[in-house]
Design an enzyme around this catalytic site. Structure first.
Site, mmCIF file in Angstrom:
data_model
loop_
_atom_site.group_PDB
_atom_site.id
_atom_site.type_symbol
_atom_site.label_atom_id
_atom_site.label_comp_id
_atom_site.label_asym_id
_atom_site.label_seq_id
_atom_site.Cartn_x
_atom_site.Cartn_y
_atom_site.Cartn_z
ATOM 1 C CB CYS A 15 40.904 44.226 31.498
ATOM 2 S SG CYS A 15 42.657 44.493 31.246
ATOM 3 C CG HIS A 26 42.697 48.118 51.288
ATOM 4 N ND1 HIS A 26 44.004 48.215 51.689
ATOM 5 C CD2 HIS A 26 42.504 46.826 50.954
ATOM 6 C CE1 HIS A 26 44.573 47.048 51.584
ATOM 7 N NE2 HIS A 26 43.689 46.191 51.145
HETATM 8 C C1 PEP Z 1 45.646 47.994 34.334
HETATM 9 O O1 PEP Z 1 46.798 48.440 34.447
HETATM 10 O O2 PEP Z 1 44.673 48.686 33.957
HETATM 11 C C2 PEP Z 1 45.373 46.590 34.664
HETATM 12 C C3 PEP Z 1 44.204 46.066 34.403
HETATM 13 O O3 PEP Z 1 46.371 45.891 35.282
HETATM 14 P P1 PEP Z 1 46.697 46.032 36.857
HETATM 15 O O4 PEP Z 1 45.644 46.935 37.453
HETATM 16 O O5 PEP Z 1 46.666 44.663 37.403
HETATM 17 O O6 PEP Z 1 48.042 46.639 36.813
#
Ligand code: PEP
Ligand code: MG
Length: 548
Positions: A479, A183
């Site tokens: 991402c 957080h």
């Molecule tokens: C990841 O695993 O890098 C991702 C973008 O998905 P999340 O963070 O939602 O698991």
């Protein structure tokens, strides 16, 4: 005190220097508190004061800071909490003791539930301390409002503390605990406060001044005042370049790289659309349904997805199908208890048992895409083998959707060529790819050095996927949180990644950094990062190349 430099995990770039600020003491419940007949009423009035105070601060904040404060205010007034307080009052406890015992019970329940519920334990303890302080007539615990630019140093911060911070006065944050997805990190990123987490050797006895460099992960205790001023001034120049960046994403010599935002709902998407983004590279759909006991209808899903797509205008929206399970449990996609939820039936694997959920969601995404202008792509989370990609792609194509998958497992990265035979793009989720590559829980602060996205082992896998994308002539995005780090974003581009999707607050720092370097510099930085012995050495080597 002599100058000491410590290293933690950098999470929000920027340099802050000022007086050291520490959170106030948490109240102690008196061991001999007498029982009172009016305990439930005393609790209720203290809870109302605390909730009002949090709501006032929520009204003065925006975005996730405001949401965190409102959520904490709601927790203070939760009926279940009041009922537990009444139960302990009935057993002969005073108001502070009943509050504390009630929260302990909830903490045990939330911890046993795991996932997102367990993450709310810090909020619960924060609520307890605020209410107990109010009952005992003590000052509000947590972080006070400083009167001069200050650097906040702590073990960890309660969400409500972090959300209420004023970035003009709190110019840096450094915490002993917490990882890159805590957080503290999320709110610091939204507020744009330079932040370093996981500084395990931060001493208990703290000096009068400190400097936090959220780009390098350095925390300098008692820094030389002139040296600190020089670093802060250089950072101010960088920040004004960030503010001036207007996109589109490209290197100084014109190599195009899409810079996109990660979103989770329409409100956030509308805010993200104010940034110079070419769309949304990760729409985490499951986050809209964490509190839903049953599957939302196709019609309701369609309108939820369409609202996010509308915010993108004609831009790109990469919709991720439900990533249920493990750290994001959905009641309507619950696969029962598992010894190892992160390695269990989560993400796309849920469709093995509940193909109907995926079919309904794809129907809704297709309907929403038809109703809006957005350039909609769809991807599945937690894909391990090419046959999963093939089956998912077939279902998307039947509905006229552009299919892709996330690369979050080492197998998907190693077999990226075969995965890309079936789908039109891939997007690397570095958060989970780190977790599974290093066999280290992404939520563990203690193992934060292993899940550090600068780990050369992770970058080797990113490079393998990017090469597969080049061979197939298909886009490869990132991402995960790695894309939110401006210097690492340049490394990813140098490895061959074609788009970057990050928190909206990181878009300008990432875009501006990319615009300040050439593709050749990115490639040299990538070679240096991959060859480095560890994340610290990788950061230093890349800074040398990019700042040359
Ligand atoms: C990841 O695993 O890098 C991702 C973008 O998905 P999340 O963070 O939602 O698991
Ligand atoms: Mg993931």
């Amino acid at each position: 005190m002599t100058t000491v430099t410590l290293i933690g995990t950098p999470v929000v770039a920027g340099v802050g220097h000022g007086a050291v600020l520490v959170p106030g003491d948490r109240p102690a419940v008196p061991a001999d508190e007498p029982a009172r007949d009016d305990t439930p009423a005393v609790f209720a009035s203290a809870a109302a004061v605390v909730a009002d105070r949090l709501q006032e601060r929520a009204a003065l904040s925006t975005g996730s800071a405001s949401e965190v404060l409102s959520a904490t205010a709601a927790l203070v007034q939760d009926r279940g909490l009041a009922a537990l307080v009444a139960k302990h009052a009935g057993a002969g406890n005073g108001p502070a003791t009943s509050t504390s015992k009630a929260v302990d019970e909830l903490v045990a329940m939330f911890t046993a539930a795991g996932g997102v519920m367990a993450e709310r334990v810090t909020d619960l303890r924060d609520v307890r301390d605020r209410v107990v302080a109010e009952i005992l007539g003590q000052p509000e615990p947590g972080v006070g409002v400083p009167t001069q630019p200050s650097v906040l140093l702590a073990d960890d911060l309660a969400p409500a503390d972090t959300a209420g911070l004023d970035p003009t006065l709190v110019v840096g944050i450094a915490v002993r605990l917490g990882g890159p997805t805590s957080h503290t990190a999320i709110i610091a990123r939204q507020l744009g406060i330079p932040c370093v987490v996981g500084i395990v050797d931060l001493p208990q006895e703290l000096p009068a001044t400190a400097l936090v460099d959220g780009g390098t992960g350095e925390v300098v205790l008692s820094p030389d005042a002139d040296a600190a001023r020089t670093r802060v001034e250089a950072d101010a120049v960088r920040r004004s370049a960030d503010a001036a960046w207007e996109g589109p994403g490209r290197t100084a010599d014109g190599h195009a790289v899409q810079v996109l935002a990660n979103v989770q709902d329409a409100a956030g998407a509308e805010r993200a659309a104010q940034e110079p983004v070419e769309g949304f590279g990760l729409y985490r759909t499951e986050l809209s349904f964490l509190d839903r006991p049953s599957e939302p209808s196709v019609q309701e899903q369609t309108s939820i997805y369409a609202a996010v797509m509308e915010a993108a205008g004609a831009g790109k929206v990469v919709v991720r199908t439900l990533d249920a399970g493990s750290d994001k449990p959905l009641a309507f996609a619950d696969m029962g208890s598992e010894a190892n939820p992160a390695l269990g039936v989560r993400g796309l694997r849920v469709a093995r048992r509940r193909p109907d959920l995926l079919a309904h969601q794809l129907d809704a995404v297709a309907a929403a895409a038809d109703a809006t202008e957005a350039d909609v792509w769809v991807m599945a989370p937690m894909v391990s083998v090419p046959s999963e990609a093939a089956a998912f792609a077939a279902q998307c194509r039947e509905r006229g959707l552009v299919p892709g998958v996330m690369v979050e497992t080492p197998s998907a990265a190693l077999l990226a060529d075969r995965v890309l035979e079936h789908v039109d793009f891939v997007s690397i989720g570095t958060n989970d790819l780190s977790q599974y590559t290093f066999a280290a829980d992404r939520m563990s602060a203690e193992l934060g050095d292993l899940t550090d996205p600068w780990q050369p082992g992770l970058l080797v896998l990113v490079e393998a996927v990017a090469r597969a994308g080049e061979r197939a002539g298909k886009p490869v995005g990132v991402c995960g949180e790695a894309a939110a780090d401006p210097a690492l974003a340049c490394v990813l581009v140098g490895l061959g990644v074609t788009s970057l999707s990050c928190a909206a607050g990181a878009v300008r720092p990432v875009g501006a950094r990319l615009a300040s370097v050439t593709l050749a510099q990115c490639q040299e930085a990538a070679r240096a990062a991959v060859a480095a012995a560890d994340p610290t050495a990788a950061r230093a080597a890349v800074a040398d190349v990019l700042d040359a």
